[in-house]
Design a protein around this motif. Structure first.
Motif, PDB file in Angstrom:
ATOM      1  N   LEU A 375       0.829  -1.202   0.000  1.00 30.26           N
ATOM      2  CA  LEU A 375       0.000   0.000   0.000  1.00 30.26           C
ATOM      3  C   LEU A 375       0.867   1.258   0.000  1.00 30.26           C
ATOM      4  O   LEU A 375       1.940   1.283   0.606  1.00 30.26           O
ATOM      5  N   PHE A 376       0.385   2.287  -0.655  1.00 28.50           N
ATOM      6  CA  PHE A 376       1.116   3.559  -0.712  1.00 28.50           C
ATOM      7  C   PHE A 376       0.990   4.277   0.631  1.00 28.50           C
ATOM      8  O   PHE A 376      -0.091   4.367   1.219  1.00 28.50           O
ATOM      9  N   TYR A 377       2.138   4.815   1.108  1.00 30.09           N
ATOM     10  CA  TYR A 377       2.149   5.535   2.385  1.00 30.09           C
ATOM     11  C   TYR A 377       2.404   7.015   2.142  1.00 30.09           C
ATOM     12  O   TYR A 377       3.356   7.394   1.457  1.00 30.09           O
ATOM     13  N   ASN A 378       1.527   7.861   2.712  1.00 27.33           N
ATOM     14  CA  ASN A 378       1.665   9.313   2.630  1.00 27.33           C
ATOM     15  C   ASN A 378       2.357   9.806   3.904  1.00 27.33           C
ATOM     16  O   ASN A 378       1.772   9.788   4.983  1.00 27.33           O
ATOM     17  N   HIS A 379       3.604  10.227   3.766  1.00 26.92           N
ATOM     18  CA  HIS A 379       4.382  10.646   4.935  1.00 26.92           C
ATOM     19  C   HIS A 379       3.817  11.904   5.574  1.00 26.92           C
ATOM     20  O   HIS A 379       3.811  12.034   6.805  1.00 26.92           O
ATOM     21  N   CYS A 386      -5.564   2.764   0.348  1.00 29.91           N
ATOM     22  CA  CYS A 386      -5.975   1.396   0.025  1.00 29.91           C
ATOM     23  C   CYS A 386      -6.043   1.220  -1.498  1.00 29.91           C
ATOM     24  O   CYS A 386      -5.981   2.206  -2.253  1.00 29.91           O
ATOM     25  N   PRO A 387      -6.192  -0.004  -2.019  1.00 32.01           N
ATOM     26  CA  PRO A 387      -6.219  -0.235  -3.474  1.00 32.01           C
ATOM     27  C   PRO A 387      -7.304   0.540  -4.216  1.00 32.01           C
ATOM     28  O   PRO A 387      -7.170   0.786  -5.415  1.00 32.01           O
ATOM     29  N   MET A 388      -8.373   0.940  -3.508  1.00 28.31           N
ATOM     30  CA  MET A 388      -9.430   1.718  -4.145  1.00 28.31           C
ATOM     31  C   MET A 388      -9.223   3.227  -3.988  1.00 28.31           C
ATOM     32  O   MET A 388     -10.086   4.027  -4.341  1.00 28.31           O
ATOM     33  N   GLY A 389      -8.080   3.626  -3.433  1.00 27.12           N
ATOM     34  CA  GLY A 389      -7.778   5.035  -3.268  1.00 27.12           C
ATOM     35  C   GLY A 389      -8.315   5.645  -1.999  1.00 27.12           C
ATOM     36  O   GLY A 389      -8.243   6.856  -1.795  1.00 27.12           O
ATOM     37  N   GLN A 390      -8.850   4.817  -1.094  1.00 30.33           N
ATOM     38  CA  GLN A 390      -9.410   5.321   0.153  1.00 30.33           C
ATOM     39  C   GLN A 390      -8.301   5.538   1.185  1.00 30.33           C
ATOM     40  O   GLN A 390      -7.361   4.746   1.272  1.00 30.33           O
ATOM     41  N   GLN A 391      -8.414   6.595   1.955  1.00 29.48           N
ATOM     42  CA  GLN A 391      -7.401   6.932   2.949  1.00 29.48           C
ATOM     43  C   GLN A 391      -7.590   6.088   4.204  1.00 29.48           C
ATOM     44  O   GLN A 391      -8.696   5.961   4.720  1.00 29.48           O
ATOM     45  N   MET A 392      -6.504   5.486   4.692  1.00 26.78           N
ATOM     46  CA  MET A 392      -6.527   4.703   5.923  1.00 26.78           C
ATOM     47  C   MET A 392      -5.780   5.495   6.983  1.00 26.78           C
ATOM     48  O   MET A 392      -4.550   5.638   6.909  1.00 26.78           O
ATOM     49  N   GLN A 414      -6.738   2.396   9.872  1.00 24.19           N
ATOM     50  CA  GLN A 414      -8.035   1.821   9.543  1.00 24.19           C
ATOM     51  C   GLN A 414      -8.686   2.555   8.378  1.00 24.19           C
ATOM     52  O   GLN A 414      -8.652   3.790   8.284  1.00 24.19           O
ATOM     53  N   ALA A 415      -9.307   1.763   7.471  1.00 19.58           N
ATOM     54  CA  ALA A 415     -10.078   2.341   6.370  1.00 19.58           C
ATOM     55  C   ALA A 415     -11.413   2.866   6.901  1.00 19.58           C
ATOM     56  O   ALA A 415     -11.872   2.466   7.972  1.00 19.58           O
ATOM     57  N   LYS A 416     -12.068   3.734   6.148  1.00 15.17           N
ATOM     58  CA  LYS A 416     -13.296   4.378   6.629  1.00 15.17           C
ATOM     59  C   LYS A 416     -14.567   3.648   6.201  1.00 15.17           C
ATOM     60  O   LYS A 416     -15.538   3.597   6.935  1.00 15.17           O
ATOM     61  N   ASN A 417     -14.600   3.113   4.982  1.00 18.52           N
ATOM     62  CA  ASN A 417     -15.830   2.483   4.506  1.00 18.52           C
ATOM     63  C   ASN A 417     -15.499   1.344   3.544  1.00 18.52           C
ATOM     64  O   ASN A 417     -15.245   1.563   2.363  1.00 18.52           O
ATOM     65  N   CYS A 418     -15.515   0.127   4.087  1.00 17.25           N
ATOM     66  CA  CYS A 418     -15.208  -1.049   3.260  1.00 17.25           C
ATOM     67  C   CYS A 418     -16.470  -1.799   2.839  1.00 17.25           C
ATOM     68  O   CYS A 418     -16.414  -2.686   1.981  1.00 17.25           O
TER      69      CYS A 418
END
Length: 511
Positions: A375-379, A386-392, A414-418
């Protein structure tokens, strides 16, 4: 018909020799027994000499007994009785012992008592001698472990879980009797507050049953089954709890031990002849090698290699007065605690972690697109995408303490809406919103280990490890048939393995 007769060499069994051969002439000039003799003569055995007292009758010389024992382990003669016989019948042993004939009791006492404090120093002297000849390196080693069966009955086991289960049964029975006593003495209101059964001991149980006996003694309406339970508890529980406390003291941090060798722990043995990995009492033997010479060894009661490294490195430092430069090991040692230890001691760690080998395959990388590490991490925002572009988002830390007391900290996101996500089920299997845990410190160690192991030197060390440390175990266990210790107790087992380590080094030098 042919008139020729077969020609035989002269055979005169009673022939008298003018100059009988000496034992030295009968021993081959390049025979391994000469290497044993030469090495033991060259090393410092003052520590062994100090194990003897000034008073008392004369003893066999410890140098001679040490040579006999070491050569016995070189030639696969491990039994003290067989060594006694060899000193009387085998030319090599007779030459080595100078025609001395120590009995099996003397040999066994020397091995089990005299060598207890001094064998480690003898082993270290041999290693230094070989290092001085340029045959091995004390600073760059390859580390691995194996399990060897203890000299213990496999049916005399004590399990920590069984003790805990029996104690829980005792607590349950006492609670039930106490509740019954409360119902019986309810009208009199003379029963004290129920005791705390969270942690029971013999004294607390004794006080409890005494109180219950006092309350129920004069009650004719008491159920007969309850009386029998209380009678049994009064007689057996304090005694049983004292026994359990003693067993728990022997267990320490282990899950099991053998009654015939309390230092041995039940472990799953790969080399079982049934090939089904049976649990047997054994020891975890750790070694460090260089050029197939054993440089260091330690004996452990715990079956996992992960928790042995700290003691193993400390022993190396105590033996040679300096820390290692490099250490190469397999994934069994790749824990956060071990990486921290190696970093603190400034040891270059070519140590794999759990998923290292799988990460080398392209198939694994293609199949793990949903893993937390991908998963991509925003420093800036401290969040993962997440893979759908949702912020965790970060939701807190998870803290754990290992069996060795090492503290680990992981960050939770944690993701917001899975629930309405089209990738739900493929991305993760949990019911709610996906939560991932990231141990940042461990991930940094893994990144560094990945770079080191895939460097030019790292690749060479990975290849060499398979040809350096693993064949040593194979040689001792397969070629020389040593799969089970003969002595009991960790101290004596360490002596026995020390002799095997010296023997392995001498065999390697002879080769």
């Amino acid at each position: 018909m042919s008139s020729k007769r077969p020609v035989f060499k002269p055979y005169y069994q009673d022939q008298i020799m003018a100059f009988p051969p000496t034992l030295d002439e009968l021993v081959g000039k390049k025979h391994p027994v000469r290497i044993v003799n030469d090495i033991i003569n060259r090393i410092n055995i003052q520590g062994l000499l100090d194990a003897y007292q000034d008073k008392g009758t004369s003893s066999y010389h410890p140098q001679m007994l040490l040579k006999v024992l070491v050569y016995g382990y070189v030639s696969n003669v491990y039994s003290s009785r067989k060594l006694e016989t060899a000193c009387k019948e085998n030319i090599n042993f007779m030459w080595l012992s100078g025609m001395s004939y120590p009995d099996h009791n003397t040999i066994n006492r020397f091995r089990g008592v005299r060598l207890k404090e001094s064998l480690r120093s003898v082993f270290e002297e041999v290693v230094r001698l070989l290092a001085g000849e340029g045959l091995l390196s004390i600073e760059e080693v390859y580390t691995d472990g194996t399990k060897i069966e203890a000299n213990a009955n496999k049916y005399t086991f004590v399990w920590k879980k069984a003790i805990q289960t029996n104690k829980e049964k005792m607590k349950k029975a006492l609670r039930e009797i106490w509740q019954y006593a409360q119902s019986v003495a309810k009208a009199e209101d003379n029963l004290p507050e129920p005791p705390d059964f969270t942690d029971i001991n013999p004294e607390r149980v004794q006080d409890t049953v005494d109180t219950l006996n006092a309350v129920l003694a004069d009650k004719p309406e008491v159920d007969k089954k309850v009386k029998n339970k209380l009678k049994y508890a009064s007689k057996e529980y304090p005694k049983k709890l004292a026994e359990y406390e003693n067993k728990e003291a022997i267990l320490g941090g282990r899950n099991s031990y053998s009654k015939t060798d309390p230092d041995a722990t039940f472990m799953r043995m790969k080399e079982d002849h049934m090939k089904n990995g049976q649990l047997k009492a054994g020891y975890n033997v750790q070694i460090s090698t260089s050029n197939q010479f054993i440089v260091n060894y330690t004996i452990h009661p715990n079956p996992t290699d992960t928790t042995t490294l700290a003691a193993h490195i400390n022993q190396h430092q105590a033996s040679f007065g300096k820390t290692l430069k490099t250490l190469t090991a397999d994934a069994g040692y790749g824990s956060e605690e071990n990486y921290e230890l190696l970093k603190a001691k400034d040891i270059e760690a070519y140590v794999k972690y759990g998923m290292f080998d799988k990460q080398q395959s392209e198939k694994y990388n293609n199949n793990k697109v949903f893993s937390a590490q991908k998963l991509f991490y925003n420093h800036e925002k401290d969040c993962y995408i997440c893979p759908m572009g949702q912020q965790m988002d970060y939701i807190g830390n998870a803290k754990r303490i290992t069996t060795t007391g090492f503290k680990q900290t992981s960050k939770k996101y944690q993701a917001k809406n899975c629930s309405n996500c089209p990738l739900n089920g493929a991305c993760h299997k949990s019911k709610g919103n996906r939560i991932i845990e990231i141990n940042e410190n461990l991930e940094k160690h893994k990144e560094l280990a990945y770079e080191l192991l895939n460097s030019e030197e790292g690749i060479e060390k990975r290849k060499q490890r398979c040809h350096d440390v693993e064949p040593v175990f194979g040689n001792i266990k397969q070629n020389h048939g040593f799969r089970r210790f003969m002595l009991r107790g960790k101290e004596k087992v360490a002596i026995e393995w020390g002799l095997l380590a010296i023997a392995q080094n001498i065999r390697k030098k002879a080769a």
